[in-house]
Design an enzyme around this catalytic site. Sequence first.
Site, short mmCIF file in Angstrom:
data_model
loop_
_atom_site.label_atom_id
_atom_site.label_comp_id
_atom_site.label_asym_id
_atom_site.label_seq_id
_atom_site.Cartn_x
_atom_site.Cartn_y
_atom_site.Cartn_z
CG HIS A 202 -0.22 -5.82 -4.11
ND1 HIS A 202 -1.25 -4.92 -4.15
CD2 HIS A 202 0.73 -5.26 -3.34
CE1 HIS A 202 -0.93 -3.85 -3.43
NE2 HIS A 202 0.26 -4.04 -2.93
CB CYS A 326 -2.67 4.97 1.17
SG CYS A 326 -1.78 3.54 0.61
#
Length: 385
Positions: A202, A326
């Site tokens: 991705h 994240c």
Amino acid sequence: MKIIYVDNNATTKVAPEVTEAMLPFFNELWGNPSSMHTFGGQVAKHVERAREQVAKSIGAQRASEIIFTSCGTESDNAAIRAALATQPDKRHIVTTTVEHPAVLNLCQHLEKREGVEVTYLAVDNKGQIDLEELKNALRDDTAIVSIMWANNETGTIFPIEEIAQITHERGILLHTDAVQVVGKLPIDLKKTPVDFLSLSGHKLHAAKGVGALYVRRGTKFSPYVIGGHQESGRRGGTENVAFIAGLGIACELAMKNMDEERNRVAGLRDKLEAGILEKVQRVTVNGDRDHRLPNTTNTSFESIEGEAILLMLNEYGICASSGSACTSGSLEPSHVLLAMGIPHEKAHGSIRWSLSRYTTEDEIDFILEKLPPVIEHLRKLSPVS
Ligand code: PLP
């Protein structure tokens, strides 16, 4: 509202050619590639074609050096765990303070729970390690050195060729997390003796949920995901055929126009960076501007919070990031910027801009029009400004 997407180090749009390549595997070629029958065999051929495409894109000698995984995180875990499993007498790892959590959190887990010792190499204010420090950190019981090829937050590129030379001479395994490099820069593993390399679909216009681990031929390996005998016994679990086929095409597409695209994207990135520095006061660029991914720039805006900037840009459809995907969502500033010695306040005001082959000049102009008043407005509200 139109989306201006400059957060491509978090994820990328699936290329239309990739979507098209994936579709037949849902309704037509939906067999199991491990099946004995011809229907399964047809599907297996496509997995092997993708293996060759991925291998070619990183200059691997053989397609069999590629193991398909579910993501970059799994590839990172698989490499480090394989090095420990195949060398039970070696319980030391060398890595850096600026790795992605896929490596850092695993290392911290191994330290706390499994008695492994880890040396975290410091970085300078550009985010570079000192190769002498690396040499000094290597020990007879070092199982593996894991150093990313390029940093996801600043784009700083590590000298992997030189690092590989050092580890090779000492006979120590080298893993590199190349998740941000594959598809952006040429890689030739015939010339660079790394033992393991991680990549993720991705980040290069393939789908989320597919990745690969390169394992140099002859390197001892032990599977991380244990189950069936898929991937020549190196990764259990039925292959995600559609996504794997898409990853193969994504690698091929990236290779096709790499030089041209790289220059075009770097030109747009430089225009964005120069425009910000010209139109906005008290801004600094974080990272190594001489050794950097072509698509990335990371800027710190003094006296304001990155999150506030992002929220206001979001109103215009501009999608950027204030750290890795994240870490955003937590109030802690980026561990990468802090490791580079950037003070907390400055790290808090940082924005990562990451472009892709789909970024246009009009989009950069739009950002340069909307950003300066946003910064001015936030600084007026800021008590520290
Ligand atoms: N390594 C780096 C450098 C990354 O940037 C990322 C994703 O942000 C990963 C690993 C994790 O990849 P994935 O999302 O495929 O697990």
